[in-house]
Design an enzyme around this catalytic site. Structure first.
Site, mmCIF file in Angstrom:
data_model
loop_
_atom_site.group_PDB
_atom_site.id
_atom_site.type_symbol
_atom_site.label_atom_id
_atom_site.label_comp_id
_atom_site.label_asym_id
_atom_site.label_seq_id
_atom_site.Cartn_x
_atom_site.Cartn_y
_atom_site.Cartn_z
ATOM 1 N N ARG A 60 0.815 -1.208 0.000
ATOM 2 C CA ARG A 60 0.000 0.000 0.000
ATOM 3 C C ARG A 60 0.850 1.259 0.000
ATOM 4 O O ARG A 60 0.534 2.226 -0.684
ATOM 5 C CB ARG A 60 -0.963 -0.017 1.199
ATOM 6 C CG ARG A 60 -1.876 1.195 1.341
ATOM 7 C CD ARG A 60 -2.483 1.666 0.011
ATOM 8 N NE ARG A 60 -3.109 0.604 -0.747
ATOM 9 C CZ ARG A 60 -3.371 0.670 -2.026
ATOM 10 N NH1 ARG A 60 -3.031 1.757 -2.727
ATOM 11 N NH2 ARG A 60 -3.961 -0.320 -2.654
ATOM 12 N N LYS B 244 0.343 24.942 -3.897
ATOM 13 C CA LYS B 244 -0.902 24.260 -3.538
ATOM 14 C C LYS B 244 -0.692 22.750 -3.654
ATOM 15 O O LYS B 244 -1.235 22.083 -4.532
ATOM 16 C CB LYS B 244 -2.045 24.742 -4.425
ATOM 17 C CG LYS B 244 -2.363 26.229 -4.216
ATOM 18 C CD LYS B 244 -3.421 26.725 -5.176
ATOM 19 C CE LYS B 244 -3.694 28.210 -4.964
ATOM 20 N NZ LYS B 244 -4.674 28.756 -5.921
ATOM 21 N N LYS C 237 1.931 39.400 -2.627
ATOM 22 C CA LYS C 237 0.532 39.418 -3.037
ATOM 23 C C LYS C 237 -0.204 40.557 -2.347
ATOM 24 O O LYS C 237 0.394 41.401 -1.688
ATOM 25 C CB LYS C 237 -0.094 38.059 -2.756
ATOM 26 C CG LYS C 237 0.691 36.903 -3.419
ATOM 27 C CD LYS C 237 -0.041 35.612 -3.413
ATOM 28 C CE LYS C 237 -1.017 35.542 -4.561
ATOM 29 N NZ LYS C 237 -1.628 34.210 -4.730
ATOM 30 N N GLU D 295 2.211 40.523 -7.345
ATOM 31 C CA GLU D 295 0.893 40.342 -7.947
ATOM 32 C C GLU D 295 0.306 41.697 -8.340
ATOM 33 O O GLU D 295 0.339 42.640 -7.544
ATOM 34 C CB GLU D 295 -0.031 39.651 -6.946
ATOM 35 C CG GLU D 295 -1.434 39.391 -7.468
ATOM 36 C CD GLU D 295 -2.312 38.746 -6.406
ATOM 37 O OE1 GLU D 295 -2.783 37.637 -6.648
ATOM 38 O OE2 GLU D 295 -2.512 39.360 -5.338
ATOM 39 N N ASP E 82 -2.981 38.704 -12.302
ATOM 40 C CA ASP E 82 -3.993 37.883 -11.656
ATOM 41 C C ASP E 82 -5.367 38.093 -12.276
ATOM 42 O O ASP E 82 -5.924 39.192 -12.226
ATOM 43 C CB ASP E 82 -4.035 38.220 -10.166
ATOM 44 C CG ASP E 82 -5.028 37.373 -9.398
ATOM 45 O OD1 ASP E 82 -5.049 36.145 -9.637
ATOM 46 O OD2 ASP E 82 -5.778 37.932 -8.578
#
Length: 290
Positions: free
Chosen positions: A109, A144, A176, A205, A226
């Site tokens: 597994r 992410k 950002k 950004e 963005d």
């Protein structure tokens, strides 16, 4: 302009350390105090197991398989039929294992989990890369990622033909909206970054063409445009050539990526490469030795 500006690659030492750490944690959470199911099998029983894929895709995960075998039972043998980055087809044998039946079952597994996830990541990346084929745009991943598996997934993105953005918060700036608010302005944020770490690339950004102009004037290396419209992206490309690198981001999907790439942006970053992964469907087929 993107050809002379690259994010720091994952080096071999970091990758090797990451593989050991990730496998150690995976084995510990699976085996715990011991595999009670495998303990029912005679310890002298030998077996062979073939791992096949039921789906087409891009294979990734050899390092994690090898390390899983080493940690669970280093006497197990493996014969590789593929290598990382290979395109595979349904029912293809990926590798063949042999050794103690107990050990093979205990390792099954953990090694399948790694290969399924990483092959799924590589396969998804290859799909997105194919959508922008014929353009000069490079496909980037993001932060992410599944916690604890960032380097693994970023390695898989490379195997699928994509490129890596920064590894974490330490190796490049990405300023950002909230960073800009805290610094007081785009110009203030860029100047502070260049003063604090002059050797690090500074990306910021921007949400419109006016903010892009300010970022260019302040000397940013990369502008993250963005959620720009196609028209504004085209304008951004026209005014930025030779002055700043452009990275398109925000809601990038397989339906929109090709049109964005055709505008001529240097990079497109896409969180879907690592967070929207469908694991490759694999199977281990077991045969006791006579």
């Amino acid at each position: 302009m993107h050809s002379d500006l690259h994010f720091h690659p994952i080096d071999g030492e970091s990758l090797a350390q990451s593989v050991v750490s990730q496998v150690t944690q995976a084995v510990a959470e699976d085996l715990g105090t011991g595999d009670i199911s495998a303990s029912l099998i005679n310890p002298d029983t030998q077996a062979t197991a073939r791992v096949i894929t039921r789906q087409a895709g891009i294979f990734c995960g050899a390092l994690w398989v090898n390390e899983t075998l080493r940690q669970i039972d280093s006497s197990m043998q493996i014969r590789w039929e593929v290598k990382d980055g290979d395109r595979v087809t349904p029912d293809q044998v990926l590798f063949v294992l042999s050794g103690r039946a107990r050990s093979l079952l205990s390792a099954e597994r953990t090694l399948l989990n790694f290969v399924q996830l990483l092959s799924g990541t590589a396969t998804r990346t290859a799909h997105y890369v194919a959508l922008i084929q014929g353009t000069e745009t490079q496909l980037l991943d993001t932060r992410k990622t599944i916690p604890g598996l960032r380097i693994a997934q970023k390695y898989a993105v490379k195997c699928g033909g994509g490129s890596n953005h920064r590894i974490g918060l330490f190796d490049a700036f990405l300023l950002k909206e909230n960073h800009i608010v805290a610094a007081g302005s785009i110009t203030g944020a860029i100047e502070a970054a260049k003063t604090a770490f002059p050797d690090k690339p500074v990306e910021i950004e921007v949400e419109n063409l006016e903010e892009l102009a300010e970022a260019m004037a302040a000397g940013a290396d990369i502008a993250l445009i963005d959620n720009f419209s196609i028209a504004d992206t085209q304008t951004a490309v026209a005014i930025s050539r030779g002055k700043i690198v452009l990275e398109a981001s925000g809601g990038i999907t397989q339906d929109s990526i090709a049109e964005i790439a055709r505008t001529g942006v240097d990079y497109i970053s896409c969180g879907d490469l690592t967070k929207g992964v469908e694991p490759l469907d694999l199977s281990m087929r077991f045969l006791l030795d006579q």
